[in-house]
Design a protein around this motif. Structure first.
Motif, short mmCIF file in Angstrom:
data_model
loop_
_atom_site.label_atom_id
_atom_site.label_comp_id
_atom_site.label_asym_id
_atom_site.label_seq_id
_atom_site.Cartn_x
_atom_site.Cartn_y
_atom_site.Cartn_z
N ARG A 127 0.84 -1.21 0.00
CA ARG A 127 0.00 0.00 0.00
C ARG A 127 0.86 1.25 0.00
NH1 ARG A 127 -3.06 -2.97 4.14
NH2 ARG A 127 -4.97 -3.80 3.21
N TYR A 128 1.89 1.25 0.85
CA TYR A 128 2.79 2.40 0.87
C TYR A 128 3.46 2.60 -0.50
CZ TYR A 128 2.69 3.25 5.94
OH TYR A 128 2.31 3.59 7.21
N TYR A 129 3.81 1.48 -1.14
CA TYR A 129 4.55 1.56 -2.39
C TYR A 129 3.71 2.18 -3.50
CZ TYR A 129 7.47 0.26 -6.33
OH TYR A 129 8.26 0.30 -7.45
N TRP A 130 2.48 1.71 -3.70
CA TRP A 130 1.72 2.24 -4.82
C TRP A 130 1.28 3.68 -4.56
CZ3 TRP A 130 -3.12 4.24 -5.04
CH2 TRP A 130 -4.08 3.87 -4.09
N HIS A 131 1.11 4.04 -3.29
CA HIS A 131 0.81 5.44 -2.99
C HIS A 131 2.02 6.33 -3.33
CE1 HIS A 131 -2.73 3.99 -0.78
NE2 HIS A 131 -3.16 5.24 -0.81
N ALA A 132 3.22 5.88 -2.99
CA ALA A 132 4.43 6.65 -3.29
C ALA A 132 4.63 6.77 -4.79
CB ALA A 132 5.64 6.00 -2.63
N MET A 133 4.41 5.67 -5.52
CA MET A 133 4.56 5.68 -6.97
C MET A 133 3.55 6.62 -7.62
SD MET A 133 6.62 4.18 -9.08
CE MET A 133 6.79 4.21 -10.87
N THR A 134 2.34 6.60 -7.14
CA THR A 134 1.30 7.48 -7.68
C THR A 134 1.60 8.93 -7.37
OG1 THR A 134 -0.32 5.70 -7.39
CG2 THR A 134 -1.18 7.92 -7.77
N ASP A 135 2.08 9.21 -6.16
CA ASP A 135 2.45 10.58 -5.79
C ASP A 135 3.49 11.14 -6.74
OD1 ASP A 135 0.70 10.56 -3.68
OD2 ASP A 135 2.23 10.15 -2.15
N GLN A 136 4.51 10.33 -7.05
CA GLN A 136 5.57 10.77 -7.97
C GLN A 136 5.02 11.08 -9.35
OE1 GLN A 136 9.56 8.42 -6.28
NE2 GLN A 136 8.51 7.67 -8.08
N ALA A 137 4.19 10.20 -9.87
CA ALA A 137 3.68 10.38 -11.22
C ALA A 137 2.77 11.61 -11.31
CB ALA A 137 2.92 9.12 -11.67
N VAL A 138 1.88 11.76 -10.33
CA VAL A 138 0.98 12.91 -10.33
C VAL A 138 1.77 14.20 -10.24
CG1 VAL A 138 -0.82 14.11 -9.02
CG2 VAL A 138 -0.99 11.65 -9.39
N GLY A 139 2.76 14.25 -9.35
CA GLY A 139 3.58 15.45 -9.22
C GLY A 139 4.35 15.77 -10.48
N ASN A 140 4.92 14.75 -11.12
CA ASN A 140 5.68 14.98 -12.35
C ASN A 140 4.81 15.51 -13.48
OD1 ASN A 140 8.13 14.14 -11.24
ND2 ASN A 140 7.84 12.01 -11.87
N TYR A 141 3.65 14.92 -13.66
CA TYR A 141 2.79 15.37 -14.76
C TYR A 141 2.23 16.77 -14.50
CZ TYR A 141 2.83 11.04 -17.43
OH TYR A 141 3.23 9.97 -18.21
N THR A 174 4.78 21.04 0.77
CA THR A 174 6.06 21.66 1.10
C THR A 174 7.22 20.65 1.01
OG1 THR A 174 5.59 21.27 3.46
CG2 THR A 174 5.04 23.44 2.55
N THR A 175 6.96 19.40 1.36
CA THR A 175 8.01 18.38 1.26
C THR A 175 8.46 18.19 -0.18
OG1 THR A 175 7.20 17.20 3.22
CG2 THR A 175 8.59 15.96 1.69
N GLN A 176 7.52 18.16 -1.10
CA GLN A 176 7.88 17.97 -2.51
C GLN A 176 8.65 19.17 -3.04
OE1 GLN A 176 7.47 15.09 -4.35
NE2 GLN A 176 8.91 16.27 -5.63
N ILE A 177 8.27 20.37 -2.65
CA ILE A 177 8.99 21.57 -3.09
C ILE A 177 10.41 21.55 -2.53
CG2 ILE A 177 9.09 24.09 -2.91
CD1 ILE A 177 6.06 24.13 -2.99
N ALA A 178 10.56 21.15 -1.26
CA ALA A 178 11.88 21.08 -0.65
C ALA A 178 12.76 20.05 -1.36
CB ALA A 178 11.76 20.74 0.83
N LEU A 179 12.19 18.89 -1.70
CA LEU A 179 12.94 17.87 -2.43
C LEU A 179 13.39 18.39 -3.79
CD1 LEU A 179 10.92 14.62 -1.62
CD2 LEU A 179 13.24 15.19 -0.85
N ASP A 180 12.51 19.13 -4.47
CA ASP A 180 12.88 19.69 -5.77
C ASP A 180 14.03 20.69 -5.62
OD1 ASP A 180 10.98 18.18 -7.02
OD2 ASP A 180 9.49 19.78 -7.16
N GLY A 181 14.05 21.42 -4.51
CA GLY A 181 15.16 22.33 -4.26
C GLY A 181 16.48 21.58 -4.10
N VAL A 182 16.46 20.47 -3.38
CA VAL A 182 17.66 19.64 -3.21
C VAL A 182 18.11 19.09 -4.56
CG1 VAL A 182 18.56 17.53 -2.17
CG2 VAL A 182 17.10 19.05 -0.82
N PHE A 183 17.16 18.63 -5.37
CA PHE A 183 17.51 18.10 -6.69
C PHE A 183 18.09 19.18 -7.58
CE2 PHE A 183 14.00 14.76 -6.00
CZ PHE A 183 14.90 13.92 -5.36
#
Length: 297
Positions: A174-188, A269-278
């Protein structure tokens, strides 16, 4: 039998109901006001960075063109021009060496995708609608995306971020498919849908020169400032608003008790912070690759 209603009890009950409703109204207004203040701050910060001295629109660099040698010079001309010719050739070779080194690679350490990074002092044509969606697809379904989703899922499960998912293999799934979906939605949202709507360029243009703090500041500022399709600069709606939409959409497939303003704000905010690190990693990766790995990656 007659039932006598105590007016004082009715008054207290009505007062409690009214007070409860007022609390909900105040809470809602406070939440909306906080969101408005945060959005206003982002626009103010974006305006401030837009006036910063960072030169993120470098001029294209062209290699010097060597003169044609169709005519054979005389010995006198050759002797008189030889010193200057050798000096010129040496300078051109050195200048070209500085220009061509420290280029961005398609991957970082052969693992992490680096498709959006553009080498310093490089001018590229704008991305089409198809190009932007393909860029989001590459980032979402690259083999490294499955690895990173697994890491995020493991960390979340270890921290019991969502107790409803449970433990063990089933909970990890459950954690895995939620994380995978979060990444895809954010990227698109940040690399395709919002950039198409706002005519923004989702690529990261490397600064490539200056000191450590200047380049780090530039990389972080790209969270608020980005390029347009025509080469100008604008507030980065794709990053800020796109990740906000992504966090809001995720509420649709997370447990109902997790659909709170706090949880949504944390994901945003976590996703924005990660993008800053990247961004920082992309900025310095060409230097690391050249200095430590000698261009191996």
């Amino acid at each position: 039998m007659l039932v006598h209603t105590n007016p004082s009890v009715v008054t207290i009950l009505n007062g409690s109901i009214s007070w409860s409703g007022s609390l909900r109204t105040i809470s809602c207004l406070a939440r909306n006001t906080s969101a408005a203040i945060a959005l206003g701050f982002l626009f103010w910060a974006g305006t401030a960075y837009a006036q910063s001295p960072y030169d993120d629109l470098p001029e294209p660099i062209f290699a010097p063109i060597s003169p044609s040698l169709s005519l054979r010079p005389s010995s006198q001309d050759f002797d008189s021009n030889e010193p200057s010719s050798s000096v010129t050739t040496s300078l051109d070779a050195n200048s070209l060496g500085n220009v061509n080194e420290d280029k961005q690679s398609k991957r970082i350490l052969w693992i992490f995708p680096n498709y959006r990074a553009v080498s310093a002092d490089t001018q590229l044509p704008p991305l089409s609608l198809k190009d932007k969606f393909w860029l989001a697809t590459e980032d979402s379904f690259d083999y490294s995306s499955f690895v990173s989703a697994g890491l995020f899922a493991g960390i979340s499960q270890a921290n019991k971020s969502y107790p409803e998912f449970g433990q063990g293999a089933k909970g990890y799934g459950r954690y895995y498919w939620h994380a995978m979906t979060d990444q895809a939605v954010g990227n698109y949202m940040t690399e395709a849908i919002l950039p198409v709507v706002t005519h923004e360029d989702p690529r990261y243009y490397t600064l490539g020169h200056g000191g450590f703090f200047k380049r780090t500041g530039y990389a972080v500022s790209r969270l608020l400032i980005t390029r347009t399709d025509v080469g100008g600069r604008t507030f980065n709606f794709s990053e800020i608003v796109g990740n906000g939409f992504g966090a809001g959409i995720s509420d649709a497939y997370y447990p109902s008790r997790e659909r709170t303003w706090t949880k949504t704000y944390q994901k945003w905010t976590t996703q924005i912070a990660l993008d800053g690190v990247f961004n920082i990693a992309k900025e310095f990766w060409p230097d690391i690759n050249h200095s430590i790995f000698h261009g191996k990656y």
